[in-house]
Design a protein around this motif. Structure first.
Motif: not given
Ligand SMILES: [Mn+2]
Length: 393
Positions: A69-78, A90-95, A137-144, A167-172
């Motif tokens: 299974c393929i899943m995107g993690i569109p995260y650049s906070g790291g 992930v969007h670009t690779l999928r396209t 990206m649950d940006g509102a959840d500051a505790s995460a 299979c995760c696709l980043g992200g950083d």
């Protein structure tokens, strides 16, 4: 072989399915049937299903549960770079993947596969995979700690229930830390991280050391014991003395030295030394030479050839250690879908080899043959004692 019969499901028009023969020279109309229907992506909390899946491919209901299974993690906070576009990868690779369609097979489970016409290899033919979409990206959840944990946790749990690989696709590159920390690991189990990268990602910045980031997550993984060993492949470039890092579990094969044989040798040695029973593969796109793929934040020139890196990735997945997951990270997102540079085909091609290789690895460990030879004690080390319950840990 009889070629004049329906082999692949091409598309649905109204109530009718259109099928094609093996050579796509004859087309057929099929009556609607439940088992021909596409299996829809699971409804996972914190994950948005894809509008259009990777390779335009949806497995049929008759194919059984997807094991990859393929899943995107569109995260650049790291990442340390301001305004990095790596969350868009992930969007670009999928396209990009919509240019290479996989058609579900009607004669056996699997699909029409992809041809690498450079070397005649056929990829992904036996693979029943599914695109699960991308983490919200649950940006509102500051505790995460990191904002994608809800989606990642539900995907890991669903994968575990169905004994599927994720299979995760980043992200950083920090997502590798997030994924490995959350992947369940049985007590007494020992894991190796297999990393293709131009950088060692071991963290050298005296000020920003505590928080795991894309440039220090390897040191965190080794020091907190999430992995017992890391085999890094493709390293290059100059470092100052204080930028070097040593750890007994850290094995490095430089870009200049890497060969498929060396990769296998290093992995087998690490397996013996650390009693390794599982592996995880991560591919940083800056491992590719910037001449072939320049769309990364921190390119380092003088990289190996594409073919050498590909052969080393294939070799790493042929080692008798069960892989429990993998990721691809650090490529740029491209703003306009209609203008994806041609080099992205190379990133997608590497992903196809990774998906193909990890599924072969999975099938080998699932096969009765493996059970037989491991019982006979032909395999050495822990791989031999791993024939039951690997995916359950
Ligand atoms: Mn990296």
């Amino acid at each position: 072989m009889n070629y004049s019969e329906p082999a692949y499901l091409v598309r649905r028009i109204g109530d009718t399915w259109i099928a094609a023969d093996k050579t796509f020279s004859q087309f057929y109309e099929l009556e609607p049937e439940h088992k021909l229907e596409p299996r829809i992506s699971p409804d996972l909390p914190g994950v948005e299903p894809p509008e259009v899946p990777f390779f335009l491919y949806e497995p049929r209901i008759g194919d059984g549960v997807p094991k990859l299974c393929i899943m995107g993690i569109p995260y650049s906070g790291g990442t340390s770079l301001v305004h990095s576009s790596v969350s868009g990868l992930v969007h670009t690779l999928r396209t990009e993947s919509y240019k290479k369609v996989l058609y579900p097979s009607l004669q056996q489970s699997g699909n029409s596969g992809l041809y690498d016409i450079g070397n005649g290899t056929r990829l992904l033919e036996d693979v029943i995979m599914q695109d699960w979409g991308s983490c919200l990206m649950d940006g509102a959840d500051a505790s995460a700690e990191v904002p994608y944990t809800r989606g990642l946790d539900s995907a890991l749990e669903h994968a575990r229930e169905h004994q599927a690989l994720l299979c995760c696709l980043g992200g950083d590159h920090s997502i590798t830390h997030g994924v490995l920390q959350r992947m369940p690991k049985a007590a007494g189990s020992h894991r190796v991280l297999v990393q293709f990268d131009a950088h060692h990602d071991c963290g050298i910045d005296a000020i920003h050391q505590e928080h795991p980031s894309h440039s220090n997550f390897v040191r965190h993984l080794l020091e907190d014991g999430t992995v017992d060993a890391v085999v890094q492949i493709g390293l290059r470039g100059l470092r100052s003395a204080d930028q070097m890092y040593r750890h007994p579990g850290l094995v490095q094969i430089s870009a200049e030295q890497m060969t498929p044989e060396k990769v296998k040798e290093a992995l087998l040695e690490v397996q013996q030394r650390y009693d390794i029973d599982s592996a995880y593969l991560t591919f940083d796109l800056d491992c590719l030479d910037p001449g072939s793929f320049p769309y990364v934040d921190f390119p380092i020139g003088g990289g190996p050839t594409w073919q050498n890196i590909r052969n080393c990735v294939v070799a790493a997945l042929e080692v008798p250690i069960p892989y429990l997951g993998m990721d691809m990270v650090e490529g740029h997102g491209v703003e306009r879908d209609g203008h994806i540079p041609g080099q992205y085909e190379l990133a997608l091609r590497m992903l196809a080899y990774m998906l193909d290789g990890i599924d072969r690895n999975r099938r080998w460990f699932d096969s009765p043959v493996y059970g037989d030879i491991s019982h006979a004690g032909i395999l050495t080390g822990t791989a031999a004692s791993m024939n039951t319950g690997t995916k359950e840990t």
